[in-house]
Design a protein around this motif. Sequence first.
Motif, PDB file in Angstrom:
ATOM      1  N   ASP A  20      24.958  26.522 -45.149  1.00  0.00           N
ATOM      2  CA  ASP A  20      25.327  25.311 -45.407  1.00  0.00           C
ATOM      3  C   ASP A  20      24.413  24.322 -44.685  1.00  0.00           C
ATOM      4  O   ASP A  20      24.352  22.982 -44.780  1.00  0.00           O
ATOM      5  CB  ASP A  20      26.772  24.816 -44.933  1.00  0.00           C
ATOM      6  N   GLY A  21      23.270  24.910 -44.203  1.00  0.00           N
ATOM      7  CA  GLY A  21      22.141  23.989 -43.594  1.00  0.00           C
ATOM      8  C   GLY A  21      22.611  23.615 -42.341  1.00  0.00           C
ATOM      9  O   GLY A  21      21.430  23.026 -41.479  1.00  0.00           O
ATOM     10  N   LYS A  22      23.721  23.868 -41.594  1.00  0.00           N
ATOM     11  CA  LYS A  22      24.031  23.485 -40.362  1.00  0.00           C
ATOM     12  C   LYS A  22      24.367  24.485 -39.595  1.00  0.00           C
ATOM     13  O   LYS A  22      23.914  24.520 -38.222  1.00  0.00           O
ATOM     14  CB  LYS A  22      25.179  22.463 -40.527  1.00  0.00           C
ATOM     15  N   GLU A  70      22.460  37.095 -25.327  1.00  0.00           N
ATOM     16  CA  GLU A  70      21.987  36.167 -26.238  1.00  0.00           C
ATOM     17  C   GLU A  70      22.734  35.519 -27.195  1.00  0.00           C
ATOM     18  O   GLU A  70      22.755  34.325 -27.528  1.00  0.00           O
ATOM     19  CB  GLU A  70      20.776  37.191 -26.896  1.00  0.00           C
ATOM     20  N   HIS A  71      23.863  36.401 -27.840  1.00  0.00           N
ATOM     21  CA  HIS A  71      24.686  35.821 -28.883  1.00  0.00           C
ATOM     22  C   HIS A  71      25.455  34.712 -28.100  1.00  0.00           C
ATOM     23  O   HIS A  71      26.106  33.719 -28.686  1.00  0.00           O
ATOM     24  CB  HIS A  71      25.520  36.963 -29.548  1.00  0.00           C
ATOM     25  N   ALA A  72      26.204  34.939 -26.947  1.00  0.00           N
ATOM     26  CA  ALA A  72      27.046  33.947 -26.357  1.00  0.00           C
ATOM     27  C   ALA A  72      26.447  32.669 -26.030  1.00  0.00           C
ATOM     28  O   ALA A  72      26.875  31.658 -26.279  1.00  0.00           O
ATOM     29  CB  ALA A  72      27.470  34.714 -25.010  1.00  0.00           C
ATOM     30  N   GLN A  73      25.038  32.714 -25.986  1.00  0.00           N
ATOM     31  CA  GLN A  73      24.481  31.759 -25.586  1.00  0.00           C
ATOM     32  C   GLN A  73      24.127  30.866 -26.984  1.00  0.00           C
ATOM     33  O   GLN A  73      24.209  29.562 -27.196  1.00  0.00           O
ATOM     34  CB  GLN A  73      22.962  31.763 -25.064  1.00  0.00           C
ATOM     35  N   LYS A 108      25.698  26.993 -28.431  1.00  0.00           N
ATOM     36  CA  LYS A 108      25.265  25.905 -29.196  1.00  0.00           C
ATOM     37  C   LYS A 108      25.790  25.531 -30.642  1.00  0.00           C
ATOM     38  O   LYS A 108      25.828  24.525 -31.293  1.00  0.00           O
ATOM     39  CB  LYS A 108      23.645  26.394 -29.718  1.00  0.00           C
ATOM     40  N   PHE A 109      26.286  26.825 -31.287  1.00  0.00           N
ATOM     41  CA  PHE A 109      26.900  26.599 -32.785  1.00  0.00           C
ATOM     42  C   PHE A 109      28.263  27.324 -32.701  1.00  0.00           C
ATOM     43  O   PHE A 109      28.536  28.454 -33.193  1.00  0.00           O
ATOM     44  CB  PHE A 109      26.037  27.659 -33.549  1.00  0.00           C
ATOM     45  N   PRO A 110      29.345  26.766 -31.928  1.00  0.00           N
ATOM     46  CA  PRO A 110      30.648  27.067 -31.925  1.00  0.00           C
ATOM     47  C   PRO A 110      31.172  27.372 -33.220  1.00  0.00           C
ATOM     48  O   PRO A 110      32.175  28.351 -33.247  1.00  0.00           O
ATOM     49  CB  PRO A 110      31.451  26.020 -31.299  1.00  0.00           C
ATOM     50  N   ASP A 111      30.809  26.966 -34.194  1.00  0.00           N
ATOM     51  CA  ASP A 111      31.464  27.230 -35.565  1.00  0.00           C
ATOM     52  C   ASP A 111      30.762  28.294 -36.485  1.00  0.00           C
ATOM     53  O   ASP A 111      31.169  28.332 -37.426  1.00  0.00           O
ATOM     54  CB  ASP A 111      31.527  25.863 -36.429  1.00  0.00           C
ATOM     55  N   LEU A 129      32.579  36.434 -27.695  1.00  0.00           N
ATOM     56  CA  LEU A 129      31.685  35.370 -27.677  1.00  0.00           C
ATOM     57  C   LEU A 129      31.986  34.148 -28.232  1.00  0.00           C
ATOM     58  O   LEU A 129      31.255  33.231 -28.420  1.00  0.00           O
ATOM     59  CB  LEU A 129      30.193  36.058 -28.322  1.00  0.00           C
ATOM     60  N   GLN A 130      33.465  33.906 -28.146  1.00  0.00           N
ATOM     61  CA  GLN A 130      33.694  32.219 -28.320  1.00  0.00           C
ATOM     62  C   GLN A 130      33.305  31.639 -27.008  1.00  0.00           C
ATOM     63  O   GLN A 130      33.424  32.128 -26.035  1.00  0.00           O
ATOM     64  CB  GLN A 130      35.338  32.454 -28.693  1.00  0.00           C
ATOM     65  N   PRO A 131      32.847  30.334 -27.513  1.00  0.00           N
ATOM     66  CA  PRO A 131      32.289  29.674 -26.161  1.00  0.00           C
ATOM     67  C   PRO A 131      33.136  29.548 -25.232  1.00  0.00           C
ATOM     68  O   PRO A 131      34.224  29.132 -25.134  1.00  0.00           O
ATOM     69  CB  PRO A 131      32.080  28.141 -26.891  1.00  0.00           C
ATOM     70  N   GLY A 132      32.579  29.652 -23.897  1.00  0.00           N
ATOM     71  CA  GLY A 132      33.289  30.161 -22.782  1.00  0.00           C
ATOM     72  C   GLY A 132      33.885  31.271 -22.278  1.00  0.00           C
ATOM     73  O   GLY A 132      34.101  31.512 -21.386  1.00  0.00           O
ATOM     74  N   HIS A 133      34.248  32.083 -23.217  1.00  0.00           N
ATOM     75  CA  HIS A 133      35.132  33.338 -22.930  1.00  0.00           C
ATOM     76  C   HIS A 133      34.237  34.353 -22.436  1.00  0.00           C
ATOM     77  O   HIS A 133      34.883  35.054 -21.495  1.00  0.00           O
ATOM     78  CB  HIS A 133      35.575  33.770 -24.565  1.00  0.00           C
TER      79      HIS A 133
END
Length: 146
Positions: free
Chosen positions: A3-5, A84-87, A91-94, A128-132
């Motif tokens: 979707d470009g985002k 790397e993926h967690a980082q 940046k892109f939680p969705d 790898l959900q943000p913070g997990h």
Amino acid sequence: MQDGKTPVHGEHQHGGHEAESSLIGKASDPAKVTRTVTVDMNDTMRFTPASISVKEGEVIRFAVKNSGKLKHEMVIGSASELKEHAQLMAKFPDMEHAEPNQVTLLPGKTGNIVWQFGKAGKVDFACLQPGHFEAGMKGQVVVSAK
């Protein structure tokens, strides 16, 4: 980025991971499963079990359940790939996932990963959900020689 985002996992490059990938193993045919291992993910930011023993060449069906109230995922990879993926996820939680080495589950849902472990050694997995990941939601598969 469809979707470009939001990037879809797998669109970013993993340079120099060929040796790690052979240790990690590969997706396999569900008809070749030799054993099923049930894995629970929960909001204490832990996997149960967090350590899983398998044999080299064994095809495992990970029957994964999210018993928590948050979205969780199980991703199989090397420690460096997971970090790397967690980082990237921070940046892109969705970010959406569509790769055979992982399953992302909403609360109360179940899913499967069918995986063949190619070489003796240790293979990591994590949410790898943000913070997990940073909260300690990780585990290890110990692959023993035939």
